[in-house]
Structure formats: C-alpha cells, structure tokens
Write an enzyme that holds these catalytic residues in place. Structure first.
Site, PDB file in Angstrom:
ATOM      1  CB  CYS A 293     -23.678  -3.538 -61.439  1.00  0.00           C
ATOM      2  SG  CYS A 293     -23.723  -4.734 -62.697  1.00  0.00           S
TER       3      CYS A 293
HETATM    4  N1  LIG Z   1     -21.781  -9.495 -63.348  1.00  0.00           N
HETATM    5  C1  LIG Z   1     -23.119  -8.924 -63.212  1.00  0.00           C
HETATM    6  O1  LIG Z   1     -23.656  -9.243 -62.479  1.00  0.00           O
HETATM    7  C2  LIG Z   1     -23.540  -8.053 -64.365  1.00  0.00           C
HETATM    8  C3  LIG Z   1     -24.671  -7.420 -64.196  1.00  0.00           C
HETATM    9  C4  LIG Z   1     -25.381  -6.616 -65.360  1.00  0.00           C
HETATM   10  C5  LIG Z   1     -24.520  -6.158 -66.151  1.00  0.00           C
HETATM   11  N2  LIG Z   1     -23.132  -6.355 -66.252  1.00  0.00           N
HETATM   12  C6  LIG Z   1     -22.144  -5.763 -67.181  1.00  0.00           C
HETATM   13  O2  LIG Z   1     -21.854  -6.670 -68.119  1.00  0.00           O
HETATM   14  C7  LIG Z   1     -20.490  -6.615 -68.668  1.00  0.00           C
HETATM   15  C8  LIG Z   1     -19.549  -7.996 -68.478  1.00  0.00           C
HETATM   16  O3  LIG Z   1     -19.625  -7.978 -67.139  1.00  0.00           O
HETATM   17  P1  LIG Z   1     -19.347  -9.393 -66.519  1.00  0.00           P
HETATM   18  O4  LIG Z   1     -19.345  -9.267 -65.034  1.00  0.00           O
HETATM   19  O5  LIG Z   1     -19.683 -10.655 -67.152  1.00  0.00           O
HETATM   20  O6  LIG Z   1     -17.432  -9.299 -66.584  1.00  0.00           O
HETATM   21  P2  LIG Z   1     -16.407 -10.574 -66.495  1.00  0.00           P
HETATM   22  O7  LIG Z   1     -15.110  -9.930 -66.094  1.00  0.00           O
HETATM   23  O8  LIG Z   1     -17.093 -11.673 -65.320  1.00  0.00           O
HETATM   24  O9  LIG Z   1     -16.422 -11.209 -67.917  1.00  0.00           O
HETATM   25  C9  LIG Z   1     -16.129 -10.672 -68.903  1.00  0.00           C
HETATM   26  C10 LIG Z   1     -15.243 -11.545 -69.668  1.00  0.00           C
HETATM   27  O10 LIG Z   1     -14.578 -10.761 -71.220  1.00  0.00           O
HETATM   28  C11 LIG Z   1     -13.391 -11.502 -71.380  1.00  0.00           C
HETATM   29  N3  LIG Z   1     -12.868 -10.479 -72.261  1.00  0.00           N
HETATM   30  C12 LIG Z   1     -12.474  -9.277 -71.970  1.00  0.00           C
HETATM   31  N4  LIG Z   1     -11.677  -8.461 -72.923  1.00  0.00           N
HETATM   32  C13 LIG Z   1     -11.981  -9.408 -74.008  1.00  0.00           C
HETATM   33  C14 LIG Z   1     -11.922  -9.389 -75.611  1.00  0.00           C
HETATM   34  N5  LIG Z   1     -11.180  -8.267 -76.032  1.00  0.00           N
HETATM   35  N6  LIG Z   1     -12.248 -10.380 -76.212  1.00  0.00           N
HETATM   36  C15 LIG Z   1     -13.080 -11.383 -75.912  1.00  0.00           C
HETATM   37  N7  LIG Z   1     -13.248 -11.425 -74.488  1.00  0.00           N
HETATM   38  C16 LIG Z   1     -12.753 -10.609 -73.618  1.00  0.00           C
HETATM   39  C17 LIG Z   1     -12.956 -11.665 -70.074  1.00  0.00           C
HETATM   40  O11 LIG Z   1     -11.727 -12.669 -70.145  1.00  0.00           O
HETATM   41  C18 LIG Z   1     -14.062 -12.246 -69.082  1.00  0.00           C
HETATM   42  O12 LIG Z   1     -14.184 -13.636 -69.352  1.00  0.00           O
HETATM   43  C19 LIG Z   1     -20.129  -5.334 -67.834  1.00  0.00           C
HETATM   44  O13 LIG Z   1     -20.204  -4.465 -68.562  1.00  0.00           O
HETATM   45  C20 LIG Z   1     -20.944  -5.268 -66.856  1.00  0.00           C
HETATM   46  O14 LIG Z   1     -20.875  -3.980 -66.209  1.00  0.00           O
HETATM   47  C21 LIG Z   1     -22.517  -7.492 -65.210  1.00  0.00           C
END
Ligand SMILES: NC(=O)c1ccc[n+]([C@@H]2O[C@H](COP(=O)([O-])OP(=O)(O)OC[C@H]3O[C@@H](n4cnc5c(N)ncnc54)[C@H](O)[C@@H]3O)[C@@H](O)[C@H]2O)c1
Length: 455
Positions: A293
């Site tokens: 983030c």
């Molecule tokens: N991790 C955090 O603490 C956090 C906090 C707030 C916001 N976010 C936001 O949330 C969003 C997700 O982050 P995250 O940390 O969960 O990411 P992550 O990488 O842990 O998980 C994303 C998942 O999406 C899957 N994916 C990718 N492309 C795909 C597709 N076309 N179809 C289906 N699945 C697909 C991946 O395989 C993965 O399992 C981001 O925008 C991030 O900025 C994350």
C-alpha cells in the site's frame, strides 16, 4: 440525502437487497490474497454463502483442501468456512449465480512507476460475460479516482453477454441493468488492536441504488458502513489515508536523520510528543517503506494528477525521502563496521527480518530486499533470519533464492542488522551474543550496550 427507499427500489434490486438482509445472498470474491481471503471468511462467518475465485490454481487447491497459505489465518478458519458452504474455484462461470461480486485483485506499479491496472482489467474481462441483471459488482482494489467509472464499468458493459448496462444516476431502471460500487479495503496487517468488524467501511456507489446495496452488504459484516456520494470519493478516501501515512512517515524519517546528527533520540521525542492529548498522532521512522500500500498507492494519484497538469509535490518529496532510507541503513552499517576497523566488502552480515513490518508474513516491497541488494553490491556476504520466511525466492524485482539462517553463533557475524522488529526476537540475548548490532527500528530500546548502533 438518499431518496431511495426499500419501496422505491426496482424489483431486481429489491430481491438482491432482501437476500442481503436475510444473509441468503451469495457473495463471490475475486482475488483470494491478503484482502480477499479474510473478507471471504468474514462473509462466511456472518452466514453468507461465499465463493472465492482466483486464477492461482494452488490457492484454489489449498483452500478446497482446507489449507491456509496466509500465516495469520489458521487452517481451522478455512475448514470452518468450508463446512459453512465456502468454496474456492477458478471457474468464472459460477459468478453468474452470485448476488454480489467483489474484486480484490492487485494494483501494483509498473517498472516505470506507473499504475498497473492490468489485474483489474483482466478480472473485469473474465467477469463481464457472467454479470447478471440486478447483480452488484464492487471494486476493493486501491486505485486512483476514476478507475471504477473510466475502466471497470466500460469493460463490464462492453463484454457482458446479455448487453446489460450499469444503472446510472437518474431514473432507476426495472431491467437491463447491474450495479457498481467502490469500497476500499482498510486492513492493517499485524495490528490486532482493532477488531476487523469494528473498522468502518467506506462505500461509494456509481449511483444511489449501488451505494445502498453495497452498504447493506458490508453492514452484514462490519459494524458501520460510511456512505459517500460517488465511487470517486471512495477511491480518493483510500488514497488520502495512505498518502497521509506516507507523508508523515517521510517527515519522521527526515527528522530522524537530523536527530542522529544532533545526538537526539527521535524515538524518545516521539514518545514524549505522543503524550499530547490532541493534534499529534505518532508515526515512526524505519528502514524504508514496504507492503502493497504505502510505497505504491500515492503514486497512483500522482500519475493521475498529471492528466490535470498538477504536480503532487508532497507525494514526490515523501517518496524521495522514504526511498532513500535503505541507502541510509547501508551507510550506517558501513560506518559502524568502520568503527570496528572493518569494511563492508568481505563482512558477514546477518539481517534480522525480511517482512516489511513486524509479526507478518508479507515481504512485498520490503526494504530488506533493497538493503540486501545494496550490501551485496558493496561486497558483503548477507544472510537473513526471519521466523516467517523459511526461504525467499523470486519476487517482483528480486530473485534472492535465500534460506533462513538459524539464530545461532551470533558472534561469528561482523554485524547483526535489525530491519524488522519481530516480537519473537530476544533482543537482550541477541545484543549479548553479537559483536555489533545495527538497529534500524529501535528494537533494542532500553538496552544499553556500546555494541548497539541505532540508525
Ligand atoms: N494487503 C493489504 O494489507 C491491503 C490493504 C488495503 C488495500 N489493499 C489493496 O487490495 C488489493 C488486493 O491486495 P492483496 O494484498 O490482497 O493482493 P494479493 O496479491 O495478496 O492477492 C491478490 C489475488 O488476486 C489474484 N488474481 C490476480 N489476478 C486475478 C484475476 N485476473 N482473476 C482472479 N484472481 C486474480 C491473485 O492470484 C491473488 O491471489 C490491492 O489493490 C491492494 O492495494 C491491500
């Protein structure tokens, strides 16, 4: 003020809303990572029928077999969700059966530091054919204001098998439409001081019905939904929260550099300032930003700002200061070794902590990765210890191929470098057994030893 009531809702939305209220709604969550998996489990615990979608076959297999791949999510939680009907799949046709679809896919930066929206784009393309009349689609991925309206909605409309359109502001349609909202994720990994369901959820619909449906859905798992007037406001809210953090961390990082020169302990200063009951919120310096983030999200806004000929100076300056911190750590190691009449070149350095912050198993954008590279470039032999990472392989930028070194025979290392202040470490013992400890996190607070160099 909302003019939408249960009675004025078109039938296609009322049916979905009734199912949301009675928790018989089916919720599809796309992207089962750090955000999507915990969210799936929350909905499942609350009684909703949840289906998780991911293109990563290993994640789908793990979940279907009742295994967790996120350290802080115990296997028992996955198994309990499975018993309550949770399913994981890569078959997007099953989206057609959902009442609500929530997108939690990554939003990284490209090599050139620009927003990489390919994950949202690909997900939208895969989901679009299956979107049904009256369905709610919510984007949770952090992104710049305008993404939902300028990118997500056009793809969902263009590739929809039934020719559906999004409900737009104005007269509610009785058929032929679906609903779209944006609701940012606010998780703080490793922070157990606030229960997940106590964190208010900001929700902004493309129009009022979408806001109403999405807010009602999230009120099923969060104590409070905060309704805002548009998807853009919701998108910008998330960025304000993260930019506020990024800029304040840069401020304390800069003040730390000055305090080190002045012989003032910045951590003691922050503790003292924190006693002020108003107008001050503590932020802490460190070896650099990490995670999905804070190092990334601000640049989504600075990129978008260029469209308006606007330069986001605070973001750029904060990026510059925070981005220089790994180099500062490496220079501090060099100076500390120099005091011991040693050079970085040829020194054996054990780095404690790979994760970007304490007590979590996430190393995305972790400053430790940059620090290893810088130390190696300077000729050091670098090993690491991190209870959360038995091995470290290929990442987005680095291919380290390293294995965790046991915390033994510490006296053999020229320097122990603390990059992540995991709670499991016994810092007194570490200092006692080491020749030299460089501490970038104030993890050795309260320990007095000439072996410690705080940086
Ligand atoms: N991790 C955090 O603490 C956090 C906090 C707030 C916001 N976010 C936001 O949330 C969003 C997700 O982050 P995250 O940390 O969960 O990411 P992550 O990488 O842990 O998980 C994303 C998942 O999406 C899957 N994916 C990718 N492309 C795909 C597709 N076309 N179809 C289906 N699945 C697909 C991946 O395989 C993965 O399992 C981001 O925008 C991030 O900025 C994350």
């Amino acid at each position: 003020m909302s003019t939408i009531t249960q009675n004025t809702l078109p039938e296609i939305a009322r049916e979905r809303l009734d199912r949301i209220h009675s928790r018989t709604a089916k919720v599809g969550i796309i992207g089962l990572g750090y955000v999507g998996l915990p969210l799936s489990l929350l909905f499942s615990e609350a009684g909703f029928k949840v289906t998780g979608f991911d293109i990563d076959a290993k994640k789908v297999d793990d979940l279907e077999a009742g295994r967790s791949y996120i350290f802080r999510i115990p296997t028992t939680e996955i198994q309990s969700a499975l018993q309550h009907g949770f399913r994981a799949t890569a078959d997007f046709s099953r989206l057609a059966d959902m009442d609500a679809i929530i997108l939690c896919v990554p939003t990284p930066l490209t090599e050139h530091h620009e927003p990489d929206l390919s994950y949202i784009e690909n997900t939208a393309r895969s989901a679009a054919p299956w979107v049904q009349e009256g369905q709610l689609v919510v984007l949770e991925s952090t992104t710049y204001p305008g993404t939902t309206e300028e990118m997500l909605i056009p793809i969902l409309e263009a590739h929809n098998a039934h020719g559906l359109k999004v409900q737009s502001a104005g007269e509610p349609q009785n058929n032929g439409v679906f609903y779209v909202a944006f609701s940012p994720e606010r998780e703080d990994p490793g922070n157990d001081t606030v229960a997940r369901h106590d964190i208010p959820k900001v929700v902004g619909g493309h129009e009022e019905i979408a806001t109403s449906l999405a807010a009602s859905l999230y009120e099923g798992i969060f104590k409070r939904a905060v309704r805002v007037s548009s998807t853009r406001v919701a998108e910008m809210t998330k960025l304000l929260e993260n930019i506020y953090r990024c800029v304040n961390i840069a401020l304390v990082n800069e003040l730390k550099l000055l305090s080190l020169k002045m012989g003032v302990d910045i951590w003691e200063v922050i503790d003292a300032a924190s006693t002020k009951p108003f107008g001050f919120h503590p932020f802490y310096p460190g070896p650099g930003l990490g995670g999905h983030c804070i190092p990334i999200d601000p640049f989504y806004l600075s990129w978008k700002a260029k469209e308006y000929d606007f330069s986001t100076r605070f973001i750029e300056l904060a990026g510059e200061i925070n981005g220089s911190m790994p180099q500062h750590v490496v220079e501090s190691v060099a100076q500390a070794l120099n005091q011991h009449k040693k050079a970085v070149n040829g020194s054996r350095i054990l780095m404690l902590g790979m994760a970007y912050k304490k007590d979590i198993d996430d190393l995305r954008e972790s400053p430790s990765l940059t620090i290893i590279e810088l130390l190696r470039n300077a000729g050091a032999e670098v090993l690491y210890n991190d209870p959360y990472f038995p091995t470290v392989g290929r990442g987005r930028r680095y291919n380290l191929n390293m294995t965790c070194t046991p915390l033994e025979n510490l006296e053999q290392y020229d320097c122990i470098l603390i990059v992540t202040d995991h709670s499991d470490y016994d810092y007194v013992d570490i200092v006692n057994k080491s020749q030299l400890v460089v501490d970038s996190r104030n993890a050795t607070k309260g320990i007095h030893s000439p072996k410690i160099v705080r940086c």
